[in-house]
Scaffold this active site. Sequence first.
Site, PDB file in Angstrom:
ATOM      1  N   GLU A 144      18.306  37.955  12.771  1.00  0.00           N
ATOM      2  CA  GLU A 144      17.841  39.194  13.393  1.00  0.00           C
ATOM      3  C   GLU A 144      18.937  39.595  14.370  1.00  0.00           C
ATOM      4  O   GLU A 144      19.287  38.818  15.263  1.00  0.00           O
ATOM      5  CB  GLU A 144      16.527  38.991  14.140  1.00  0.00           C
ATOM      6  CG  GLU A 144      16.053  40.263  14.843  1.00  0.00           C
ATOM      7  CD  GLU A 144      14.973  40.012  15.882  1.00  0.00           C
ATOM      8  OE1 GLU A 144      14.176  40.925  16.108  1.00  0.00           O
ATOM      9  OE2 GLU A 144      14.944  38.919  16.480  1.00  0.00           O
ATOM     10  N   ASP A 187      16.309  34.058  15.438  1.00  0.00           N
ATOM     11  CA  ASP A 187      15.792  35.143  16.261  1.00  0.00           C
ATOM     12  C   ASP A 187      16.881  35.724  17.162  1.00  0.00           C
ATOM     13  O   ASP A 187      17.639  34.984  17.800  1.00  0.00           O
ATOM     14  CB  ASP A 187      14.635  34.602  17.118  1.00  0.00           C
ATOM     15  CG  ASP A 187      14.052  35.645  18.034  1.00  0.00           C
ATOM     16  OD1 ASP A 187      13.484  36.618  17.523  1.00  0.00           O
ATOM     17  OD2 ASP A 187      14.175  35.482  19.268  1.00  0.00           O
TER      18      ASP A 187
END
Length: 592
Positions: free
Chosen positions: A294, A259
């Site tokens: 990401e 993330d």
Amino acid sequence: MTEYLFGPLIENDGVLFRLWAPQIDRVFIECDGASPQEMELRGSGWYQLKVPGAACGTRYRFLLPGGLTVPDPASRHQPDDVFGPSEVVDLGDLWARDSVWRGRPWHETVLYELHVGAFTEEGTFRAAIDRLDHLSTLGVTAIQLMPIADFPGRWNWGYDGVLPYAPDSRYGRPEDLFQLVEAAHRRGISVFLDVVYNHFGPSGNFLPAYAPLFTPHHQTSWGDGINFDDAKNGPIREFLLQNSLYWIEHFHIDGLRFDAVHAIRDDSARHFLEELAIRIRRKFPDRHVHLIVENEENDPQLLSRDAVARASLFDAQWNDDVHHALHVATTGETFGYYGDYAEAIEALAKALAEGFVYQGEVMPYRGERRGAPSGHLPPTAFVSFLHNHDHVGNRADGDRVMATLPEPALAFAVSLMLLSPQVPMLFMGEEWCSKRPFPYFCDFDEDLNAAVRKGRQEELSQMPGFDGEHVLDPTAEETFRSAVLDWEVASSEPGSVWVERYRQMIALRRERVVPLVSMMSKGGHHRVRDGVFRVEWPLDDGRVYLLVANPSDRYILTQMQADITDVLYVLGEHRPDGVGAWSLVFGISAGR
């Protein structure tokens, strides 16, 4: 198996408990409610104590000076949530059962993102097993679980986790997670896990009370950055590095999605992300283990390839640029950051061909340059999607905009996503065109809940889909319950039609597109003319895989498709002199 530095170590005559707490001078441990015992300081801030008779099932917690009671930061299970005692767990006996599985090659991947708590009515690992046959029939080759690291409260997206080694007990025991992974593997489905190493949640994180978890030298959206490069950073880095290895080794996880890696700030000679990828690849050379990032910075260096186009560090990045351009092209919405993709046809063609739309240009919404050239990367360096949890959940009502498109536009978007050479990802329920929302949800104490409600209102005022008056209460149970999938719609007449459409296109991808993708060592080229765009992806044998598409509601005269010699798929009207509304054709040409 690896002996991990953090967490309990099970031995024949008891359990060795360990805690790194360099900021305090005494630590006690309490096991199964017995009188606390003082732990031994072994140097460099490490405390340990062997407790005879302790075993699997023993519950324990640490007592710090001043009376603070904390769980093990590397707890394997928290049966009473993050504020309760930790439980000793041993997965050793289960580990051997799934040892034959080696995973699947990356270019075969069709991802399916899901939230365990909202995927089924029960919201558990075991309940998810019952839906794997549906995914197998659909053609999904990998499920990607939103973060499961233990978080406080009854429901959460998962990005507020505070105990990264413990699957959240709301979803079941660690053994249940292993059984989900094992059941998926029996069906030929890999299991990926979303992990968060850029911040810890705002409630239940006790590490700063006894260890230098954070540093003021780096600031992020969540405050002080994690200490990857300041004083005494070594054990902090190792704590998170070993966490990745732990999921892959102990649970046979096949891939990790990291993330917001742009928020991992590290000025060390070797960045944490580089060390992380290298450690994982060296540890598991005989397995297909895939690493996804990401990254808002669109840094192609993380996606670098070797001489034979294999990933050196990370396999792929979630590509928001494809999503944003496709969203604007099909919905016409240009609010917020979507305004930077107002030239949607050009942006979509470029994103499909080269990966990033912004390759060093100034992005007006951000007010700064973004990205770097990415056309040298193969299409498999990018994960594309109609939407993911963010693009649904970061709207005021958590609405699935794509699901409300007119049928021709939605069919266009689905076909383009599934048959383009980038790795496709579905968000749970989209295969039956579910209109069930997926709003952000969490469950803290009342003071923090109030702060979250206020912050969410302010944040969403700058986001697409905000109506200026109403935002769902993210802390309310009805908000969470609204996100639970409507599986009954999947078997309804309209739902089953969409499921079958997805199944057929994924089958076509597997049979015709995947062999071509394995022959793409770099990105492609694109051109736009009169509202029609063409993308060409060169194959290593000299041929070209190509797409000609008309993302509009009118017939357009064009000769862009005239050289296609092998048609793989046609949607809509396709003539020698033009293409119809919301039409596209995928095919192969002999090249030049």
